[in-house]
Design an enzyme around this catalytic site. Structure first.
Site, mmCIF file in Angstrom:
data_model
loop_
_atom_site.group_PDB
_atom_site.id
_atom_site.type_symbol
_atom_site.label_atom_id
_atom_site.label_comp_id
_atom_site.label_asym_id
_atom_site.label_seq_id
_atom_site.Cartn_x
_atom_site.Cartn_y
_atom_site.Cartn_z
ATOM 1 N N GLU A 23 28.277 9.021 -13.289
ATOM 2 C CA GLU A 23 27.877 10.315 -13.847
ATOM 3 C C GLU A 23 28.549 10.554 -15.211
ATOM 4 O O GLU A 23 29.742 10.284 -15.365
ATOM 5 C CB GLU A 23 28.313 11.420 -12.874
ATOM 6 C CG GLU A 23 27.879 12.820 -13.292
ATOM 7 C CD GLU A 23 28.377 13.900 -12.342
ATOM 8 O OE1 GLU A 23 29.308 13.629 -11.542
ATOM 9 O OE2 GLU A 23 27.830 15.021 -12.384
ATOM 10 N N LYS B 154 20.504 17.085 -12.584
ATOM 11 C CA LYS B 154 21.355 17.410 -11.431
ATOM 12 C C LYS B 154 20.895 18.726 -10.811
ATOM 13 O O LYS B 154 20.869 19.754 -11.482
ATOM 14 C CB LYS B 154 22.805 17.509 -11.932
ATOM 15 C CG LYS B 154 23.856 17.773 -10.873
ATOM 16 C CD LYS B 154 25.246 17.553 -11.487
ATOM 17 C CE LYS B 154 26.384 17.857 -10.538
ATOM 18 N NZ LYS B 154 27.676 17.329 -11.061
ATOM 19 N N CYS C 73 25.626 13.467 -8.304
ATOM 20 C CA CYS C 73 26.892 13.991 -7.778
ATOM 21 C C CYS C 73 26.788 15.043 -6.674
ATOM 22 O O CYS C 73 26.630 14.704 -5.517
ATOM 23 C CB CYS C 73 27.755 14.496 -8.927
ATOM 24 S SG CYS C 73 29.496 14.646 -8.439
#
Lengths: 382, 382
Positions: free
Chosen positions: B117, B194, B231
């Protein structure tokens, strides 16, 4: 093939040197505090030939809420008699076996006890035979097993979760895989039926009963708000989520599963559910190998045989912070006593707040779209 | 507190005797076959000071489909320069480091590579400072890092998944945490933002960017259908589910997370997602400790300090059957090469068929109810 490792923990403790053991346990998250259990309980367990383990999970002190300490008991057991013993005799023997384990749970101060899936019978669905197995089915409301559990509940001031094969007389005598929840007062609070039914290997359960229609009830007891996600529901994150949405702080997962099929999944799914839903989860698996008179095949090209494999026990409790207790034995009857402060659920929720970051509105819409027969997936190609 | 165990696997292999090791690994599901990697790659990795591991997952042969073998590469790395080095110099150093790792991936025959990430920068969101950190943001479509990755993709005929801090100029210069997916042809296929943003401890990311608005796209590449769950989306089972509903066979999970916060969750969540969704999942975590010139606090009552803790690496691949590879090192840069036959996804799906037993219609309805402000939970009381 499944061997007979007694338990992962005992093997690690025997071989990993002290200086590394704590760190190995931390990475595996098997470091919860041992709970001191009464000597009387430990000696009774030994005499009655079952493993007794105790662990505790703590929470931080708060200003406005007192600790909400509860002790749960998870029971895993073999069937004590051969599967061709008369039905009533098998049930009576199981009642006796559970009675002597619950007595020890009471000595340990257990407030809520949960038995394994379909605990009053062998897990005979592998046979695809209807008789005598369907004779093990009982009324959830006033069958002999529910009455037996009501007596235990009153006697020990204990909430009892009793997963049975249910016969529903007022709906045409239908069968269900259900858990009866009995208050510590002895009153039947209600039941929770298995929401997801396997069609895999020897787990021919869809031959016997249908997907549950009780939704995702939670039971508000004196000791905490609990729910029961039976066996195959463990594989379905949305099932866990809906129990949590309704407010479950402890979700029991009474199960019956075998080594070759699921042992790689067992340590993962209930623990993930505890993490994802900020609650405690309590997976329970039966133990031992059950033999049937008539041979059956398993849909795997193998020869007809008389058992469906080894139920590997390994019952454990997972906490919302991702930690977990060690598992009970892979081979023996056992009682796992776990003390938990339920305040930990909200504390972890306030820390991670997945219910706030979860974007459930978006998923409610997306899932509504995705279930349409002509759903068009979101695919990007060159 | 987090120690610096090099890896769980090496510790187990050092101490557990042969006769038990196979069984311990089976229960932990860390028994995947080692992959033979070219000697040239192994020596290059050693020279370039990163760990190189290879594992393989097999599937059963089928009559109508040929095996669909793909090699994925997961890269975890430290930042090579101090965080107060000029931005452009840091980015250039990271490009160089990744270039030398990807070159080894190419020697290993990797078809799809994924980086960690926000790989072009330190994970500076702990500071809550905007400058210079927002200067690391780039256009997903034609920023220097995307151009760099396009060159790699073309040169090595490799799909590249490049998670960056994105600057979206056509929407007011907004920032996003996004992954750019580049075809092996060198074309930018698209991006995946995300979906779930943390507000926990030092992960002050909601200060910098908002919840993603790209939904759950999957990218149909020459080597398989892939998705990127960045994530914090790891903690949300519905996020994984929707990528799977759209057809993802491999879901990458580029991450940045530290020991004290999440190491008890790390082995669980992505592996659960692989099980629940009958796909491969590839969690990647950065490694090392990153220091900042200005001290900051962590919302935990502790003193101001200069780092947010140790990123523990431990990148791994989980398979739909619940097995997984060992993790890469907790302390070193690394490349994990995993060969998988994507036919395994449908084979496991046909075996367990959670998509069929999942009762998604029911959950679409229930979730729609549950998100209403005045939702009444299903609670049973005495």
């Amino acid at each position: 093939m499944a061997g007979f490792l007694e338990s992962l923990e005992s093997c690690l403790e025997r071989h990993i040197p002290c200086e590394d053991l704590a760190e190995v346990k931390r990475v595996l998250s098997r470091g919860e505090a041992k709970l001191d259990l009464p000597a009387l309980a430990l000696s009774a367990a030994q005499k009655r030939d079952f493993e007794l383990q105790g662990y505790g999970f703590e929470a931080a002190p708060e200003q406005l809420r007192r600790p909400r300490i509860v002790r749960v008991g998870l029971v895993q057991n073999k069937i004590p008699l051969p599967t061709d013993t008369p039905v009533a005799v098998q049930v009576a023997a199981l009642h006796r076996r559970i009675e002597e384990i619950v007595e020890v749970a009471a000595i340990c101060g257990v407030n809520i006890v949960c038995f394994q899936e379909a605990w009053t019978m062998p897990f005979a669905f592998c046979t695809r035979e209807k008789l005598p197995w369907t004779e093990f089915a009982e009324s959830a409301e006033d069958g002999p097993t529910t009455k037996f559990c009501q007596e235990l509940a009153k006697k020990y001031n204990m909430v009892v979760v009793s997963p049975i094969l249910e016969r529903d007389e007022i709906h045409g005598g239908t069968l269900w895989n259900a858990a009866v929840v009995i208050s510590n007062s002895g009153a039947v609070l209600g039941k929770s039926r298995k929401n997801h039914i396997p069609r895999i290997g020897d787990f021919n359960e869809s031959t016997y009963y249908m997907e549950g229609n009780t939704g995702h009830p939670v039971f508000q007891t004196q000791f905490g708000t609990i729910a029961v996600n039976i066996c195959y529901g463990r594989h379905h994150p949305l099932n866990w989520l809906m129990f949590s949405m309704n407010g479950a702080e402890i979700i029991f997962n009474p199960s019956a599963t075998i080594g070759t099929l699921s042992e790689s999944l067992w340590p993962i799914e209930a623990r993930n559910a505890a993490i994802a839903n900020h609650c405690f989860t309590c997976p329970i698996n039966r133990v031992g190998t059950e033999y049937y008179k008539n041979a059956f095949t398993s849909g795997d090209g193998g020869k007809a045989h008389h058992d469906l494999g080894h139920f590997y026990g390994s019952s454990y409790v997972a906490a919302p912070d991702g930690s977990r207790t060690p598992g009970l034995s892979r081979t023996q009857d056992g009682l796992l006593v776990v003390e938990m402060d339920l305040n930990l659920c909200r504390q972890v929720s306030d820390k991670w707040n997945f219910k706030m970051t979860g974007r459930y509105e978006m998923y409610a819409e997306k899932l509504t779209e995705a279930v349409q027969p002509y759903f068009i997936p979101s695919v990007i190609k060159e």
